[in-house]
Write a protein that holds these residues in place. Structure first.
Motif, PDB file in Angstrom:
ATOM      1  N   LYS A   6       0.859  -1.144  -0.029  1.00  0.00           N
ATOM      2  CA  LYS A   6      -0.056  -0.060   0.014  1.00  0.00           C
ATOM      3  C   LYS A   6       0.914   1.313   0.008  1.00  0.00           C
ATOM      4  O   LYS A   6       1.936   1.179   0.590  1.00  0.00           O
ATOM      5  CB  LYS A   6      -1.100   0.001   1.323  1.00  0.00           C
ATOM      6  CG  LYS A   6      -1.943   1.160   1.053  1.00  0.00           C
ATOM      7  CD  LYS A   6      -3.240   0.612   1.906  1.00  0.00           C
ATOM      8  CE  LYS A   6      -4.067   1.639   2.133  1.00  0.00           C
ATOM      9  NZ  LYS A   6      -4.988   2.139   0.972  1.00  0.00           N
ATOM     10  N   ARG A   7       0.513   2.203  -0.836  1.00  0.00           N
ATOM     11  CA  ARG A   7       1.236   3.378  -0.845  1.00  0.00           C
ATOM     12  C   ARG A   7       0.807   4.282   0.352  1.00  0.00           C
ATOM     13  O   ARG A   7      -0.253   4.450   0.640  1.00  0.00           O
ATOM     14  CB  ARG A   7       0.979   4.328  -2.188  1.00  0.00           C
ATOM     15  CG  ARG A   7       1.361   3.452  -3.371  1.00  0.00           C
ATOM     16  CD  ARG A   7       0.796   4.200  -4.660  1.00  0.00           C
ATOM     17  NE  ARG A   7       1.107   3.572  -5.800  1.00  0.00           N
ATOM     18  CZ  ARG A   7       2.065   3.594  -6.623  1.00  0.00           C
ATOM     19  NH1 ARG A   7       3.202   4.267  -6.222  1.00  0.00           N
ATOM     20  NH2 ARG A   7       2.371   2.734  -7.672  1.00  0.00           N
ATOM     21  N   PRO A   8       1.732   5.024   0.747  1.00  0.00           N
ATOM     22  CA  PRO A   8       1.247   5.937   1.837  1.00  0.00           C
ATOM     23  C   PRO A   8       0.466   6.948   1.564  1.00  0.00           C
ATOM     24  O   PRO A   8      -0.416   7.449   2.018  1.00  0.00           O
ATOM     25  CB  PRO A   8       2.799   6.551   2.381  1.00  0.00           C
ATOM     26  CG  PRO A   8       3.679   6.195   1.227  1.00  0.00           C
ATOM     27  CD  PRO A   8       3.343   5.132   0.520  1.00  0.00           C
ATOM     28  N   ASN A   9       0.700   7.605   0.250  1.00  0.00           N
ATOM     29  CA  ASN A   9      -0.165   8.808  -0.320  1.00  0.00           C
ATOM     30  C   ASN A   9      -0.528   7.945  -1.872  1.00  0.00           C
ATOM     31  O   ASN A   9       0.314   7.427  -2.526  1.00  0.00           O
ATOM     32  CB  ASN A   9       0.522   9.962  -0.870  1.00  0.00           C
ATOM     33  CG  ASN A   9       0.638  10.733   0.505  1.00  0.00           C
ATOM     34  OD1 ASN A   9      -0.419  10.920   1.356  1.00  0.00           O
ATOM     35  ND2 ASN A   9       1.659  11.326   0.922  1.00  0.00           N
ATOM     36  N   GLN A 349      -3.502   2.876  -5.618  1.00  0.00           N
ATOM     37  CA  GLN A 349      -3.457   2.576  -4.268  1.00  0.00           C
ATOM     38  C   GLN A 349      -2.189   1.867  -3.679  1.00  0.00           C
ATOM     39  O   GLN A 349      -1.771   2.006  -2.530  1.00  0.00           O
ATOM     40  CB  GLN A 349      -4.584   2.168  -3.543  1.00  0.00           C
ATOM     41  CG  GLN A 349      -5.803   2.838  -3.940  1.00  0.00           C
ATOM     42  CD  GLN A 349      -5.790   4.194  -2.872  1.00  0.00           C
ATOM     43  OE1 GLN A 349      -5.215   4.182  -1.816  1.00  0.00           O
ATOM     44  NE2 GLN A 349      -6.512   5.267  -3.093  1.00  0.00           N
TER      45      GLN A 349
END
Lengths: 372, 506
Positions: A6-9, A349
């Motif tokens: 999962k990407r942080p942003n 995402q």
């Protein structure tokens, strides 16, 4: 092994790139499909994407682009509010039909008088008709907790039957020699929604779509209502904390989407379609769902997605008539577009990471830490 | 060196933009309780995840009982005898204790045998727990026992516990400590992570202190003061919250016979909650989570509406008003859950400032948002409350828990509330940020606001409250002056240790 992280942003670059990638993937897999059907894939793809704009029949097909894209954009823009807030109006097709019916009925009631006010009256009646149809599932949801997906979808079939009833009954053309269908509204000056600039396909419905796109953009970016819609979709509990009333939000979003679908219906029945007929509903309300997601629920994205979807419609028809491609293959091609878009969505995402195969034996039972 | 159960040498782990662990080395001996201390973001959880096989280090080695140890995943760690009790439990509410434990096992025995073993372990270690009860009905302390017993069934050599006492009553803490001491006597090593330094002084004989990813000190907690340890964690001196004036104002918030069912399944209904707060006063409401705290907050904020007369604000009946109407009248709230309730994780700080500040900060005119003003408000919160972030355009979820908490509390305080209700204001927040938040709450009270602090942290409540009341199974005890209350009295107000009667039943 590929793992998703999962990407942080959420990635902005990927959010812009995935629709393009989805279109490319659709072209490649669609091309393979066409090749397996024994068609030349390059020629087919060219017929669908290129010929409607620049092909030999361009002067006929180019106006079709706006005529087809107008209602799609108008309906999809309305749907995008609810979809952002997690309110699933699947019945835009029914609201579109109801808008056409109430709009046409309001006009035909005054036939054959001549007035500049008749067309605006019909437009208002159409918007209200679509809105009222959408408020049925909304009120049932707010009052009794019913599922708006099912109710709005089922009301499409009710609307289809109402349409058939109107075309054969109350709205039937008395001078139509018993054929089903109403008087031709595009040939009655008071109600005609004609091309505003010759050869462009631009009619009032397209203008309304443009206004809706701008209006939606302003609402979402600058208005507290747009903020409430976004907040409710992203963090429902934070929305409740902020003071957003879920019931009012359901009513507002359904009213907007229904109203815009109704508008699309009345512009269609007074212009390109011309009359209420049993075959009036051609699925704009359903395709608009795809358009809304293809455009990432963003007004400008929906504008582009509507144009793209219209292009595949016109191109798909051309491929059917010129290359003898089965209609189902064209529909499959359009469905593929949504499929790839949703699949590629993962990339905004999550990021893909390559991970070397672990020497440990593959787990047979998941550890419970993961089972939330 | 050779007597270490787990020897950690030079562990380093970097994430993009931040080094979580840098050259960390220390030993954990068998038959010991070893404390791991540090502020939020000091690298404790990365270190623990490395030991438990959830994170792979960039450099460094570990040796477990003389053997090289590099678990690629938690399963391997468990097989090697390392078990962990997480701060947040991963249990299914609808299943029984035994079923939950069976789910976590690689090769579960028949449920009846398992139940017998659970009962056995539960008796041996003084952890009262009935294997047939449904987890949804258990208290937080009992849920923790499920997690501990799940670990003990694997006969571990090293047990890692992350903030185990944050959800327990004082009596439950006693039960836990007795169990941990017993385990220590049997030769188990325990790695114990906590913010509560007094507990560490009682329980642990060694402490490793992390700051900024490095080991900055090791000490014997039994011979080091809590204040000294806190200062080693922070790397500076600590200020104790102080308040200027004491209350004596008129009542602003008056709650009478507040009863309401919980809006959530497995929630706790409120039963006749009655209290009042005056201007300048801090009322502390203690209690173990799940005893109606969330429901009380919802009923006060307006997210859950009740009969009008159950909540009165400055004499006006507001029980049926919506959140924005209450906000307009000066009743502000800061919910416990930062992500997703107090703040929208994917929205920017500017948007999150608008979220609750719209009315009182006049951030919208005729419905149109003034984003410049909202941004200014967010910047003011960031500045006044020392929120560490690149700026107001950062997404809320990119902030650490403590920083987001400062933002959320600051957002409400800067709106000049007449009544502020906060739930768990320093949950998971490091010592210096917690001190800053408590000081801000006291300052707000001395400026004439009424403050209600709902918290599970009794030390915190004793430090800042004028009066104290306890919430137990949806009922609120009468408020008593906080000064002079003993731990035993508080424990009794909280309802004692949950589940003791079950232990006697076996």
């Amino acid at each position: 092994m590929i793992i998703l992280e999962k990407r942080p942003n959420p990635s902005r670059a990927w959010a812009l790139a995935t629709p393009v990638l989805a279109v490319l993937a659709t072209m490649i897999v669609g091309g393979l499909l066409f090749a397996m059907l024994g068609k030349d894939p390059v020629l087919t793809i060219r017929t669908i994407f290129w010929d409607p704009l620049f092909g030999p029949f361009g002067s006929y097909t180019r106006p079709q682009l706006l005529i087809k894209a107008g209602p799609l954009i108008l309906i999809a823009t309305g749907l995008s509010f609810g979809f952002r807030a997690g309110i699933w109006n699947i019945g835009a097709e029914g609201q579109y039909i109801l808008g056409a019916l109430t709009g046409a009925a309001a006009g035909l009631a005054l036939y054959p008088s001549e007035s500049r006010l008749i067309f605006p009256l019909m437009v208002a009646a159409g918007a209200l008709g679509g809105m009222a149809w959408a408020l049925i599932p909304a009120l049932l949801k707010v009052r009794f907790g019913t599922n708006e997906i099912l109710v709005s979808l089922m009301l499409v079939y009710v609307a289809t039957n109402l349409l058939a009833y109107a075309a054969l009954g109350p709205l039937q053309n008395p001078e139509g020699m018993g054929f089903p269908g109403s008087r031709n509204l595009s040939q009655w000056p008071s109600s005609a929604n004609l091309e505003l600039l010759t050869g462009t396909g631009l009619h009032w419905g397209v203008v309304a779509a443009g206004v809706a796109v701008v209006g939606a953009y302003v609402l979402l970016a600058r208005h507290a209502f747009g903020f409430a819609v976004r907040l409710a979709g992203q963090a429902p509990r934070a929305a409740a904390f902020a003071g957003v009333s879920p019931s009012r939000l359901v009513l507002a979003c359904m009213a907007i989407s229904g109203g815009l679908a109704g508008l699309a219906g009345v512009f269609e029945v007074t212009g390109p379609a011309g009359q209420i007929g049993i075959d009036f509903g051609v699925g704009y309300g359903f395709t608009a769902i795809i358009v809304a997601f293809l455009g990432r629920l963003h007004p400008l994205g929906i504008l582009l997605a509507g144009l793209l979807m219209a292009l595949t419609y016109i191109g798909g028809e051309m491929a059917q008539t010129q290359l003898g491609l089965p209609g189902a293959a064209v529909q499959l091609f359009q469905g593929m577009l949504l499929f790839f878009l949703l699949a590629m969505d993962v990339l905004t995402q999550f990021r893909l990471r390559w991970k070397g195969a672990s020497p440990v034996i593959v787990a047979t039972a998941k550890p419970v830490e993961g089972a939330r | 060196m050779s007597d270490a159960l787990l020897a950690i040498r030079g562990l380093t782990k970097a994430y993009p933009g931040v080094v979580a662990n840098s050259d960390v080395s220390f030993d954990i001996r068998p038959s010991s309780v070893h404390a791991l201390l540090g502020e939020n973001g000091a690298g404790k959880s990365t270190l623990v995840k490395t030991i438990y096989g959830l994170v792979r280090p960039d450099a460094g080695t570990m040796t477990l009982a003389g053997q090289p140890y590099a678990p690629p995943e938690p399963r391997a760690a468990r097989a090697a005898g390392v078990a962990m009790v997480f701060q947040h439990f991963s249990l299914f509410d609808a299943l029984s204790v035994a079923e939950n434990i069976a789910l976590g096992m690689e090769d579960p025995p028949p449920l009846r045998d398992l139940s017998a073993r659970i009962a056995q372990v539960s008796r041996d270690y003084g952890l009262p727990l009935d294997p047939n009860r449904i987890v949804g009905d258990l208290s937080a302390g009992e849920r923790q026992r499920v997690e501990i017993i799940r670990c003990l069934l694997q006969s571990p050599r090293l047990l890692i516990m992350d903030e185990p006492t944050s959800v327990l009553t004082p009596q439950e803490v006693e039960i836990l400590f007795r169990t941990l001491r017993k385990l220590r006597e049997e030769g188990l090593a325990i790695l114990y992570i906590s913010h509560k330094l007094e507990e560490i002084r009682v329980l642990c004989e060694e402490a490793t202190i992390l700051r900024g990813g490095r080991v900055v000190a090791t000490c014997d907690p039994q011979r080091t003061s809590a204040r000294r340890m806190a200062e080693m964690m922070v790397g500076g001196t600590l200020k104790t919250p102080a308040r200027a004036a004491h209350p004596g104002g008129d009542t602003v918030l008056d709650v009478q016979g507040l009863s309401a069912p919980s809006p959530r399944p497995h929630g706790t209904a409120l039963r006749g909650v009655t209290f009042s707060v005056a201007r300048g006063e801090v009322l502390g409401i203690g209690g173990v989570a799940g005893n109606g705290q969330d429901e009380l907050l919802l009923a006060l904020s307006g997210e859950m509406r009740t009969a009008p007369g159950m909540v009165r604000l400055k004499g006006e009946l507001v029980g049926s008003l919506r959140p924005s109407a209450r906000r307009a009248r000066g009743l502000l709230c800061a919910p416990e859950e930062r992500m997703g309730h107090a703040a929208a994780p994917d929205m920017t700080l500017t948007e999150n400032a608008f979220l609750s500040g719209r009315l009182r900060e006049r951030l919208a005119r005729r419905g149109f948002v003034n984003w410049t003003a909202a941004r200014g408000f967010a910047e003011r919160i960031i500045r006044d409350f020392d929120v560490r972030t690149p700026g107001p355009s950062a997404a809320a979820r990119s902030l650490s828990g403590g920083n987001l908490q400062k933002f959320v509390i600051g957002r409400e305080i800067l709106q000049r509330p007449e009544v502020l209700i906060v739930n768990q204001p320093t949950w998971g927040v490091d010592a210096s940020a917690a001190a800053a938040i408590r000081q801000a709450l006291l300052d707000l009270a001395s400026q004439g606001a009424a403050v209600v602090v709902v918290s599970q942290d009794l030390d915190e409540l004793m430090e800042i409250s004028d009066r104290f009341a306890a919430l137990n199974e949806g009922r609120l005890s009468p408020a008593r002056p906080a000064r002079g209350l003993t731990v035993e009295e508080i424990g009794l107000m909280l309802g004692g240790a949950h589940g003791m009667e079950v232990a006697h039943a076996h």
